[in-house]
Design a protein around this motif. Structure first.
Motif, short mmCIF file in Angstrom:
data_model
loop_
_atom_site.label_atom_id
_atom_site.label_comp_id
_atom_site.label_asym_id
_atom_site.label_seq_id
_atom_site.Cartn_x
_atom_site.Cartn_y
_atom_site.Cartn_z
N PHE A 14 0.86 -1.18 0.00
CA PHE A 14 0.00 0.00 0.00
C PHE A 14 0.90 1.23 0.00
O PHE A 14 1.80 1.33 0.84
N HIS A 65 -2.73 6.29 -3.46
CA HIS A 65 -2.49 6.16 -2.03
C HIS A 65 -3.45 5.17 -1.39
O HIS A 65 -4.63 5.10 -1.77
N LEU A 66 -2.95 4.41 -0.43
CA LEU A 66 -3.75 3.51 0.40
C LEU A 66 -4.59 2.53 -0.42
O LEU A 66 -5.72 2.19 -0.06
N VAL A 95 3.96 -1.11 3.72
CA VAL A 95 3.50 0.27 3.59
C VAL A 95 4.64 1.01 2.90
O VAL A 95 5.74 1.15 3.46
N HIS A 115 1.70 4.91 1.07
CA HIS A 115 1.33 5.71 2.24
C HIS A 115 0.25 6.73 1.90
O HIS A 115 -0.04 7.00 0.74
N ALA A 116 -0.34 7.34 2.92
CA ALA A 116 -1.35 8.39 2.73
C ALA A 116 -0.72 9.62 2.08
O ALA A 116 0.51 9.82 2.15
N ILE A 152 -6.00 0.81 5.62
CA ILE A 152 -5.32 -0.39 5.14
C ILE A 152 -5.96 -1.63 5.75
O ILE A 152 -6.18 -2.64 5.06
N ALA A 157 -4.60 6.10 8.66
CA ALA A 157 -4.03 5.33 7.54
C ALA A 157 -4.09 3.84 7.84
O ALA A 157 -4.41 3.03 6.95
#
Length: 202
Positions: A11, A184-185, A156, A13-14, A41, A37
């Motif tokens: 994933f 993101h995410l 992440v 990151h934010a 996830i 966050a």
């Protein structure tokens, strides 16, 4: 996306509250809290029916803090690995891209022309990022969970690392890896090295 018994789920990151700024290795805080966050996830993992055996991240806080929170919730170890840090932009870190183009036009043009093999002043090329991400990926084992037997690795990640994984694990060219978005995410699945999966199947 069909989950596989052995694999790596990554994933990005934010989002971070910067626009038009070069921030590869800068430790910039994300817009979401680590808890927020981690929740996003965790929800995505539930939808996929996955429970990772280990949570990997780079040492930078936008990845490490939500990864630590997530690992605590899942009862899994949090493993920080320097090979997973974002691409280094060297002398350009923290500067606006428009300023770099204006103040360092020769180096900027050279980088645009050959970014796969040439990095910014004091920074990394795509090939150099690929080498360290390949080292990480080749070392992954299918037996990443404790007594639960979980075999999925969770990462992440930074966008540069995700794109390097597309090259290393999926055989994409760097042009292909850069052309596809890295939202993101959002979960992205990568296979483990064939050697690891073969070992697990014995």
């Amino acid at each position: 996306m069909d989950p596989l018994p052995f694999g790596l789920i990554a994933f990005r990151h934010a989002p971070v509250p910067l626009s038009g700024v070069c921030y590869g290795r800068l430790d910039v805080a994300a817009e979401l809290t680590p808890e927020g966050a981690a929740t996003a996830i965790e929800r995505a993992l539930g939808d996929l029916g996955l429970r990772p055996g280990v949570v990997w991240s780079s040492p930078l806080s936008r990845c490490a803090l939500p990864a630590a929170e997530l690992a605590a919730r899942l009862g899994a170890p949090h493993a920080v690995d320097e090979r997973l840090v974002e691409i280094a932009y060297g002398a350009w870190e923290g500067r606006a891209w428009s300023d770099i183009e204006r103040d360092d036009p020769v180096a900027y043009a050279a980088w645009l022309d050959g970014w796969e093999r040439a990095g910014p002043p004091g920074g990394e090329s795509a090939i150099e990022v690929e080498a360290r991400v390949r080292s990480f990926w080749c070392a992954l084992s299918p037996a990443c969970g404790p007594a639960s037997g979980a075999s999925t690795h969770l990462l992440v990640a930074h966008a540069g690392v995700l794109r390097a994984l597309r090259v290393v694990a999926c055989g994409a060219s760097w042009i292909e890896a850069m052309s596809a978005p890295a939202p993101h995410l959002t979960a992205e699945h990568f296979p483990l090295p064939a050697s690891a999966v073969s070992l697990a199947a014995r």
